[in-house]
Design a protein around this motif. Structure first.
Motif, PDB file in Angstrom:
ATOM      1  N   GLU A 188     -11.981  13.505  -1.203  1.00  0.00           N
ATOM      2  CA  GLU A 188     -10.831  12.888  -1.853  1.00  0.00           C
ATOM      3  C   GLU A 188     -11.205  11.544  -2.473  1.00  0.00           C
ATOM      4  O   GLU A 188     -10.558  11.086  -3.408  1.00  0.00           O
ATOM      5  CB  GLU A 188      -9.704  12.704  -0.829  1.00  0.00           C
ATOM      6  CG  GLU A 188      -9.119  14.029  -0.330  1.00  0.00           C
ATOM      7  CD  GLU A 188      -8.004  13.821   0.666  1.00  0.00           C
ATOM      8  OE1 GLU A 188      -7.644  12.647   0.898  1.00  0.00           O
ATOM      9  OE2 GLU A 188      -7.487  14.817   1.196  1.00  0.00           O
TER      10      GLU A 188
ATOM     11  N   LEU B 112      -9.232   5.478   3.457  1.00  0.00           N
ATOM     12  CA  LEU B 112      -8.206   5.245   4.466  1.00  0.00           C
ATOM     13  C   LEU B 112      -6.828   5.699   3.983  1.00  0.00           C
ATOM     14  O   LEU B 112      -6.596   5.864   2.780  1.00  0.00           O
ATOM     15  CB  LEU B 112      -8.162   3.751   4.823  1.00  0.00           C
ATOM     16  CG  LEU B 112      -9.465   3.165   5.396  1.00  0.00           C
ATOM     17  CD1 LEU B 112      -9.323   1.665   5.602  1.00  0.00           C
ATOM     18  CD2 LEU B 112      -9.831   3.854   6.711  1.00  0.00           C
ATOM     19  N   HIS B 113      -5.923   5.869   4.947  1.00  0.00           N
ATOM     20  CA  HIS B 113      -4.566   6.307   4.588  1.00  0.00           C
ATOM     21  C   HIS B 113      -3.854   5.299   3.706  1.00  0.00           C
ATOM     22  O   HIS B 113      -2.950   5.642   2.945  1.00  0.00           O
ATOM     23  CB  HIS B 113      -3.750   6.532   5.871  1.00  0.00           C
ATOM     24  CG  HIS B 113      -3.423   5.255   6.598  1.00  0.00           C
ATOM     25  ND1 HIS B 113      -4.340   4.581   7.395  1.00  0.00           N
ATOM     26  CD2 HIS B 113      -2.290   4.499   6.622  1.00  0.00           C
ATOM     27  CE1 HIS B 113      -3.775   3.493   7.880  1.00  0.00           C
ATOM     28  NE2 HIS B 113      -2.536   3.410   7.440  1.00  0.00           N
ATOM     29  N   SER B 114      -4.268   4.039   3.795  1.00  0.00           N
ATOM     30  CA  SER B 114      -3.615   2.984   3.010  1.00  0.00           C
ATOM     31  C   SER B 114      -4.233   2.815   1.620  1.00  0.00           C
ATOM     32  O   SER B 114      -3.747   2.005   0.823  1.00  0.00           O
ATOM     33  CB  SER B 114      -3.707   1.646   3.763  1.00  0.00           C
ATOM     34  OG  SER B 114      -5.064   1.316   4.041  1.00  0.00           O
ATOM     35  N   ASP B 115      -5.280   3.577   1.343  1.00  0.00           N
ATOM     36  CA  ASP B 115      -5.963   3.456   0.039  1.00  0.00           C
ATOM     37  C   ASP B 115      -5.301   4.399  -0.964  1.00  0.00           C
ATOM     38  O   ASP B 115      -5.703   5.555  -1.121  1.00  0.00           O
ATOM     39  CB  ASP B 115      -7.452   3.768   0.188  1.00  0.00           C
ATOM     40  CG  ASP B 115      -8.180   2.736   1.047  1.00  0.00           C
ATOM     41  OD1 ASP B 115      -7.819   1.554   0.961  1.00  0.00           O
ATOM     42  OD2 ASP B 115      -9.087   3.116   1.802  1.00  0.00           O
ATOM     43  N   VAL B 116      -4.286   3.864  -1.639  1.00  0.00           N
ATOM     44  CA  VAL B 116      -3.432   4.695  -2.504  1.00  0.00           C
ATOM     45  C   VAL B 116      -3.495   4.271  -3.963  1.00  0.00           C
ATOM     46  O   VAL B 116      -2.720   4.774  -4.781  1.00  0.00           O
ATOM     47  CB  VAL B 116      -1.969   4.636  -2.009  1.00  0.00           C
ATOM     48  CG1 VAL B 116      -1.850   5.199  -0.609  1.00  0.00           C
ATOM     49  CG2 VAL B 116      -1.439   3.193  -2.050  1.00  0.00           C
TER      50      VAL B 116
ATOM     51  N   ASN C  32       0.856  -1.187   0.000  1.00  0.00           N
ATOM     52  CA  ASN C  32       0.000   0.000   0.000  1.00  0.00           C
ATOM     53  C   ASN C  32       0.894   1.240   0.000  1.00  0.00           C
ATOM     54  O   ASN C  32       1.044   1.936   1.007  1.00  0.00           O
ATOM     55  CB  ASN C  32      -0.903   0.019   1.238  1.00  0.00           C
ATOM     56  CG  ASN C  32      -1.920  -1.100   1.225  1.00  0.00           C
ATOM     57  OD1 ASN C  32      -1.723  -2.131   1.851  1.00  0.00           O
ATOM     58  ND2 ASN C  32      -3.009  -0.886   0.518  1.00  0.00           N
ATOM     59  N   ASN C  33       1.465   1.494  -1.152  1.00  0.00           N
ATOM     60  CA  ASN C  33       2.414   2.588  -1.300  1.00  0.00           C
ATOM     61  C   ASN C  33       2.256   3.158  -2.703  1.00  0.00           C
ATOM     62  O   ASN C  33       2.225   2.404  -3.678  1.00  0.00           O
ATOM     63  CB  ASN C  33       3.836   2.073  -1.067  1.00  0.00           C
ATOM     64  CG  ASN C  33       4.892   3.121  -1.292  1.00  0.00           C
ATOM     65  OD1 ASN C  33       5.255   3.389  -2.443  1.00  0.00           O
ATOM     66  ND2 ASN C  33       5.377   3.715  -0.220  1.00  0.00           N
TER      67      ASN C  33
ATOM     68  N   ASP D 189     -12.643  16.283   3.796  1.00  0.00           N
ATOM     69  CA  ASP D 189     -11.608  15.382   3.303  1.00  0.00           C
ATOM     70  C   ASP D 189     -12.194  14.191   2.580  1.00  0.00           C
ATOM     71  O   ASP D 189     -11.519  13.551   1.784  1.00  0.00           O
ATOM     72  CB  ASP D 189     -10.726  14.900   4.460  1.00  0.00           C
ATOM     73  CG  ASP D 189      -9.896  16.035   5.045  1.00  0.00           C
ATOM     74  OD1 ASP D 189      -9.712  17.032   4.324  1.00  0.00           O
ATOM     75  OD2 ASP D 189      -9.466  15.920   6.197  1.00  0.00           O
TER      76      ASP D 189
END
Length: 506
Positions: free
Chosen positions: A372, A331-335, A303-304, A369
């Motif tokens: 996004e 989520l922060h990991s949803d990239v 997840n990067n 937010d």
């Protein structure tokens, strides 16, 4: 004044917001540059028609702010540029000149190409800024802002883009709300107009049981497909209106036996850490084989953003289509979407059509937010709508983003994807793969050389081997698209060994 009043009296809050933002950009430009230093590029299309009336309203508001609203504002004082082309539709030309006469446009007609025409115009006039009807999703919009200097190698001027963030829906909401005239081609099924050589009515607007009748452009439900009427035609095509066709897409029958490859990318640290077992990849492999596609590679990435971008960059050029899942959400990991945007060298941009779908799911949480989640890769995204899906499928050129979290959800999305692909001729469906398996108790050493020769004799058949346990029987699998060839390969295998050495299994 009538434009400003029509928008302020309507009930469309989103349109009002878009209007306010656009006229603010126009007023900023008019404050920065004198009337002699600005111009307006008009081509007769729907976007530039919207911009014309926004400029009329913006100029009125600008003069009103200077306490000069009582002056004669009948004529439009901003210089207008029209690049006339011999390949333009006659309706575009006539609409352009009729509009110029109606609103008193000071029109400069340029018959040369865009770049050299601009060079001559800017050399002979003190123009420093040009208003353009560019919107996100246009091929030229990538990387532009509302105020963007011209590209290197071009004449120096400021590009002013008041409707950069407008959607297809916004354009038609404005035109219909303000009740202004637009080119008649849009009532004949044309949704994006180029030249007579590359534009046809959008087949998605075709009226059932009629080969040459189409609904008007404002009835297109998915604005992402407005350019579906841009056919790839050579300049040697016959002049005149082109009938709607498959928009340059491949004929399925002529490619039935051709090969198409797909790659599958799973995004998830939880898979790499061994926390969960990926079941979606194998499921997709089986589904792809069922439509005759070969899977080139299945990969799992962190997840990067950079990891996703690097893998998408590799696979999108190697495979005809890439399917990616995981890492989609707030989520922060949803990239995943950010990684795809980076792989294509574009930015993430708000998509209001997609946000509307999200609002139906998460309601008022889709604010701040949370917006996004409605940002999609700019200029390359298509939304595929289906009644059975609460959120459209997302496709970025040859990359398909799947939001499924389990096999059941994926099966539903896959069925909808295939149904849409069949109805729109948007995916090449090939002869499905067929397979057969045989088992043997012979050792790997005994079968190795004969199997290698068999692979050379049948290069069109995939021949693989595996054991479920170290000392269990060896399974040899045959996979191909021709049942007869498959049977021939199995017979050839039997002939290389003693009778009874291999047994077919279901």
């Amino acid at each position: 004044m009538e434009i400003d009043k029509a928008i302020r009296d309507c009930d469309d809050r989103r349109l009002q917001t878009k209007y306010n933002n656009a006229t603010y950009v126009i007023q900023r430009a008019l404050a920065l540059y004198s009337i002699e230093e600005v111009s307006f590029s008009f081509n007769g299309g729907k976007d530039s028609t919207v911009l014309l009336h926004l400029l009329r309203a913006g100029y009125f508001l600008h003069k009103k702010g200077q306490n000069n609203a009582n002056g004669d504002l009948k004529d439009f004082p901003i210089r207008t540029i029209y690049f006339e082309s011999p390949s333009a539709f006659p309706e575009i030309n006539s609409f352009t000149y009729d509009t110029a006469a109606t609103y008193g446009l000071q029109i400069d007609t340029i018959c040369s190409d865009f770049k050299s025409g601009l060079e001559t115009l800017l050399k002979n006039n003190p123009i420093r800024a040009i208003f353009l009807g560019v919107r996100i999703g246009d091929p030229t919009a990538v990387g532009q802002e509302q105020f963007s200097p011209s590209s290197p190698g071009w004449p120096a001027f400021m590009r002013v883009n008041p409707i950069l963030d407008w959607s297809y829906r916004d354009v038609w909401a404005f035109l219909l709300t303000c009740k202004v005239n637009y080119c008649s081609l849009y009532d004949q099924g044309y949704t994006s107009i180029g030249s007579i050589y590359d534009t046809v009515p959008n087949s998605l607007l075709s009226i059932s049981n009629s080969s040459n009748k189409f609904k008007p452009a404002y009835l297109l439900t998915d604005g992402r497909l407005e350019r579906a009427g841009r056919a790839k035609r050579s300049s040697s095509s016959t002049c005149g209106h082109l009938p709607a066709d498959s928009n340059g897409l491949n004929n399925l029958e002529s490619h039935k036996n051709s090969m198409r490859t797909a790659s599958i990318i799973a995004v998830g640290d939880e898979i790499l850490f061994g926390i969960v077992e990926d079941q979606l990849g194998p499921f997709l492999c089986r589904k792809l084989h069922s439509i005759g596609w070969s899977v080139f590679q299945v990969s799992v990435v962190h997840n990067n953003i950079d990891s996703v971008a690097e893998e998408v960059e590799r696979q999108k050029s190697k495979s005809d289509m890439v399917f990616i899942y995981g890492g989609v959400g707030p989520l922060h990991s949803d990239v995943t979407l950010a990684g795809i945007a980076k792989a294509f060298g574009v930015r993430l941009a708000p998509d209001e059509e997609f946000e509307e779908y999200l609002r139906h799911i998460i309601g008022d949480q889709c604010t701040g937010d949370r917006n996004e989640m409605a940002q999609l890769p700019e200029g390359i995204t298509e939304l595929w709508h289906h009644d059975k899906l609460s959120v459209p499928l997302i496709k970025c050129e040859n990359v398909v983003i799947l939001s499924a979290t389990n096999v059941m959800e994926l099966g539903k999305q896959w069925d909808c994807w295939i149904e849409l692909a069949k109805s729109g001729d948007l995916l090449l469906l090939l002869e499905p793969y067929v397979s057969k398996h045989v088992t043997t108790n012979l050792s790997d050493v005994e079968v190795a050389q004969p199997l290698s020769k068999l692979c050379l004799e049948f290069p069109d058949i995939y021949i693989g081997c595996y054991r479920k346990t170290r000392y269990g029987s060896l399974t040899v699998s045959f996979k191909g698209k021709d049942q007869a060839r498959l049977e021939s390969a199995i017979k050839a295998l039997h002939k290389k060994f003693q009778p009874g050495a291999f047994h077919e299994v279901n």
